[in-house]
Design an enzyme around this catalytic site. Structure first.
Site, PDB file in Angstrom:
ATOM      1  N   CYS A   1      43.340  34.365  33.886  1.00 21.89           N
ATOM      2  CA  CYS A   1      42.943  35.706  33.482  1.00 21.89           C
ATOM      3  C   CYS A   1      41.572  36.062  34.023  1.00 21.89           C
ATOM      4  O   CYS A   1      40.603  36.222  33.257  1.00 21.89           O
ATOM      5  CB  CYS A   1      42.993  35.820  31.965  1.00 21.89           C
ATOM      6  SG  CYS A   1      44.681  35.739  31.395  1.00 21.89           S
ATOM      7  N   GLU A   2      41.464  36.139  35.323  1.00 26.06           N
ATOM      8  CA  GLU A   2      40.238  36.521  36.016  1.00 26.06           C
ATOM      9  C   GLU A   2      40.656  37.277  37.265  1.00 26.06           C
ATOM     10  O   GLU A   2      41.496  36.784  38.026  1.00 26.06           O
ATOM     11  CB  GLU A   2      39.463  35.274  36.490  1.00 26.06           C
ATOM     12  CG  GLU A   2      38.910  34.397  35.404  1.00 26.06           C
ATOM     13  CD  GLU A   2      37.676  34.968  34.750  1.00 26.06           C
ATOM     14  OE1 GLU A   2      36.930  35.713  35.414  1.00 26.06           O
ATOM     15  OE2 GLU A   2      37.473  34.675  33.558  1.00 26.06           O
TER      16      GLU A   2
END
Ligand SMILES: *Cc1c(COP(=O)(O)O)cnc(C)c1O
Length: 440
Positions: free
Chosen positions: A360-361
């Site tokens: 989640c980046e």
């Protein structure tokens, strides 16, 4: 394509004579695959480069921070390498692998007392002392134990290698080592020589990583000798070992053009011999510390392709089942890699896509512009090449992704050397809260 990598009639990528599609089926993905024949070949090329200098004594210390596991340390030991460790954990791994302690060298800018005690207990070959507080602590610990330790001093020679160039300004601003230009190094030599328990064997420098030219090494060596000349006469310091570090560049992509290892070794040895002749000093034993140049090109990461997102006129993202948790280098320093579609390696790769990870980046992108076949689709196998250095060793559990397995392959045989982590492994050290029965 590196080492024993080939493309079979079935269009599959083979490494060490083994079908990567079979490896993925058997061990799952993501999977780190190491071509041990290529690692051995790299080690041989370092040895051959030194062997040409027949009058010279030398040691090749594998910088284990690049990739440290029991099996890798065993391989390094079997092939006669020495070993660099930079922490208690790396030292522990080396000792558990049965690596000969006298060939272990301990680096690091903030070694704890516990770590130094471990090194003293194990009677390792040398501690590379990084700063005055360490010099003092190690000296005291040796005195208390009535034990001696051989040391090298890490020198900051005022030369910093940057991939394709080197800079001569700002180089003294680093957390590592004793600076040469401001007298710190001279004071350290003096203190080390006065110590009853520390035997000052010589000096160390490491000017950087992924170096593509010999000039930085030449300059660093000349800088050290310009002082050595004085130290020998003034302080009677005779350098038995000169360790010039690692950082030899490798070919991550087609735009990298690394020098043959022999070019580095020749330049290093010739410069040392030239300086010694000029100053009438005896030639020290030469140590080097390659990390990535032994393991980098030998490593391949296999991923399974999952979802994709096509943004018309912008780019097409294809996501793999790993990412920054198993290879932080693209996110950390914009490192570039190339990839092959491992189950259709024979098809023309003319579609440009962006390979994203599953973390989640937004920055979790492994390859910005990878070329894959038009027909590339979910379930296909992607091999990211040249991931053997600082991939597994920098892996994290971000997003609670279990660390992948590692296999060594050679001559048609695969051996698992690190088992894949399970979800259970992820919570192994977690301590749950007691029930809050008394809470208001
Ligand atoms: C990291 C490091 C190395 C190895 O660098 P590579 O680029 O992997 O060859 C060698 N010596 C020291 C002191 C290091 O910090």
């Amino acid at each position: 394509m590196y080492g024993t990598q080939t493309i079979g009639k079935d269009g599959h990528l083979y490494i060490g004579g083994i079908d990567t599609v079979r490896l993925a089926e058997e061990f799952g993905t993501p999977l780190y695959v190491y071509d041990t024949a290529l690692m051995k070949q790299k080690i041989r090329s370092f040895k051959e480069a030194f062997s040409k200098h027949t009058a010279l004594s030398w040691q090749i210390a594998y910088a284990s921070k690049a990739f440290s596991t029991l099996a890798m340390i065993q391989l390094a030991g079997d092939f006669g390498l020495s070993l660099d460790v930079v922490s208690g954990g790396e030292l522990y791994t080396a000792l558990k692998a049965g690596f000969p302690a006298e060939r272990i060298h301990f680096h690091g800018n903030n070694k704890s007392k516990d770590e130094l005690a471990m090194a003293l207990d194990a009677k390792i070959g040398a501690v590379i002392v990084d700063n005055f507080s360490e010099l003092n602590v190690l000296d005291q610990m040796c005195a208390e134990r009535g034990q001696n330790m051989e040391i090298l001093l890490r020198i900051t020679p005022g030369v910093e290698a940057h991939t394709h160039e080197f800079i001569m300004t700002g180089h003294d601003d680093t957390k590592f080592g004793f600076n040469l230009d401001n007298g710190m190094a001279e004071r350290a030599v003096l203190l080390a020589l006065r110590s009853e328990h520390l035997a000052l064997k010589g000096l160390h420098c490491h000017i950087g990583s992924q170096i593509f030219e010999t000039e930085g090494f030449v300059r660093a060596i000349r800088a050290i000798f310009s002082h050595m000349n004085v130290w020998t006469r003034k302080m009677n310091f005779h350098m038995k070992v000169l360790n010039v570090g690692g950082g030899f560049g490798i070919k991550y992509t087609g735009s990298d053009h690394p020098l043959p290892i022999g070019r580095f070794i020749d330049a290093i040895v010739d410069t040392i011999e030239d300086e010694c002749a000029r100053h009438s000093l005896s030639v020290p034993e030469v140590w080097i510390e390659p990390g990535r140049s032994i393991v980098g090109e030998a490593g391949t990461t296999l991923y399974t392709l999952g979802s994709s997102k096509d943004i018309p006129g912008i780019r097409k993202y294809i996501a793999v089942d790993g990412g920054m948790a198993d290879n932080i280098r693209p996110a950390l320093y914009q490192a570039n890699y190339e990839a092959i579609c491992a189950n259709r390696a024979n098809e023309p790769a003319d579609q440009s896509v962006t390979i994203a990870g599953k973390c989640c980046e937004t920055g979790d992108v492994l390859i910005k512009d990878a070329l894959v076949p038009e027909s590339f689709k979910s379930g296909d196998l992607l091999a990211v090449l040249c991931t053997g250095a600082y991939g597994y060793s920098m892996a994290s559990h971000y997003n609670r992704l279990p660390n992948p397995a590692v296999v060594f392959v050679e001559d048609g045989e695969a051996s698992i050397v690190v088992r894949r982590e399970t979800y259970e492994d992820l919570i192994r050290h977690d301590v749950p809260l007691k029930t809050f029965s008394s809470r208001e």
